[in-house]
Design a protein around this motif. Structure first.
Motif: not given
Length: 351
Positions: A127, A131, A133, A221, A224, A229, A231-234
């Motif tokens: 994962r 994150q 890519n 990162v 996450a 599913d 995200t780093s924003q979460q």
């Protein structure tokens, strides 16, 4: 008769001149040799002094981590070891120390512990690659590099055949089948380009024993990558919370609104991978000889030092405060802080 006497005097004078020249040459050679010896002794003294400075910096780093471990059971950016450390100066020498929490990164050696694949750690690594890519196949290649068998994980096939083109100069293409000692070794792993390694480097470490991820130090990162599913924003909410006060329990990660609905099965798989403290630190020590040399700069020597912090009653370093199978040791157990590895550098390494 007069001519003979004059000739003899000339020969004597010439002999004396030759002796003077010879003595001068010998004296000059001795003086030059002595200067070289003095220069060499000076350089050796300076190098030994720099090495002593590095040892002093190493002991100071250990002392700071030991002192902090007696103050609390967590490791975060709020701790004394994480604060900027002013250079220590003595005469013409100075020592600079930078400390980094290695548990704030993903330890690639967590993938294979105790002769078994840690599937939960492998899923986190995959994962994390997503994150960033990058191809998730890299995670399996990293696992194959260190596991004990000669087959590609799950897909089967002979590792020596799959990796033959990647292992430069290896006759049979066999993998080392041992833990990584440096992140730089990843450039020899199938699918890891220079660009991919540069992308992964800030998020990975290669500690030779099991190290849970410190949720007080991990980047958004990496956090996450713990959950499907996410995200780093979460995860920024968790980062903001720990900036105000260090998290004292891994359960606090599930109190985030966007993680409260994670099912029990996934929680149970992730919890053994987490901690609120660190079992590994990296110190970058810079020793400076501030005396100006011929090139107009002072001499420098660098060292990276891996420092472990483990419970004193642990029989195996790979089973620290939280083990791969999820059992926990007492958080009040005294910790042993010691140096487990040192590497000297002629130049400043990436840190």
């Amino acid at each position: 008769m007069s001519i003979t006497v004059n000739a003899q005097r000339g020969v004597a004078l010439l002999t004396i001149l030759l002796l003077v020249v010879s003595i001068t040459v010998v004296a000059g050679a001795m003086l030059a040799s002595q200067k070289v010896a003095i220069r060499r002794s000076g350089l050796l003294f300076d190098q030994n002094q720099l090495l002593q400075d590095i040892d002093a910096g190493q002991q100071l780093a250990v002392t700071m981590i030991r002192a902090d471990s007696q103050l609390n059971d967590t490791d975060s950016e709020r701790d004394i070891w994480a604060q900027p450390i002013p250079p220590y100066t003595l005469a013409n020498h100075s020592i600079s120390i930078e400390l980094r929490d290695e548990a704030g990164r993903f330890n690639i050696n967590n993938l294979y512990q105790g002769g078994a694949v840690n599937t939960a750690a492998l899923a986190v690594f995959q994962r994390l690659l997503t994150q960033l890519n990058l191809e998730t196949d890299i995670a399996v290649a990293v696992l194959d590099w260190q596991d004990a068998d000669s087959d590609v994980y799950q897909d089967g096939g002979d590792e020596s055949t799959v990796y033959a083109k990647q292992l430069n100069g290896t006759a049979n293409g066999a993998l080392p089948n041992q833990p990584f000692v440096s992140i730089d070794q990843l450039q020899e792993v199938r699918g890891v380009s220079a660009e991919a390694l540069a992308t992964m480097r800030p998020y990975l470490t290669a500690v030779p024993y099991y190290v849970p991820i410190n949720i007080n130090a991990a980047s958004p990162v990496l956090l996450a990558a713990l959950i499907d599913d996410a995200t780093s924003q979460q995860m920024q909410g968790l980062v903001d919370a720990r900036a105000r006060q260090a998290l004292t329990s891994t359960d606090e990660i599930w109190q985030l609104a966007n993680l409260s609905d994670v099912d029990d099965a996934q929680r149970q798989a992730i919890v053994p991978l987490l901690a609120v403290d660190s079992q590994a630190f990296m110190a970058l020590i810079t020793a400076n000889d501030n005396a100006v040399t011929d090139n107009g700069r002072g001499r420098q020597r660098f060292a990276t030092v891996l420092i472990s912090k483990t419970a004193v009653n642990d029989s195996q370093q790979s089973n620290n405060n939280q083990t791969p199978n999820g059992s926990n040791t007492d958080s009040d157990t005294p910790k042993e802080i010691k140096v487990v590895g040192q590497r000297l550098w002629a130049f400043r390494p990436s840190f």
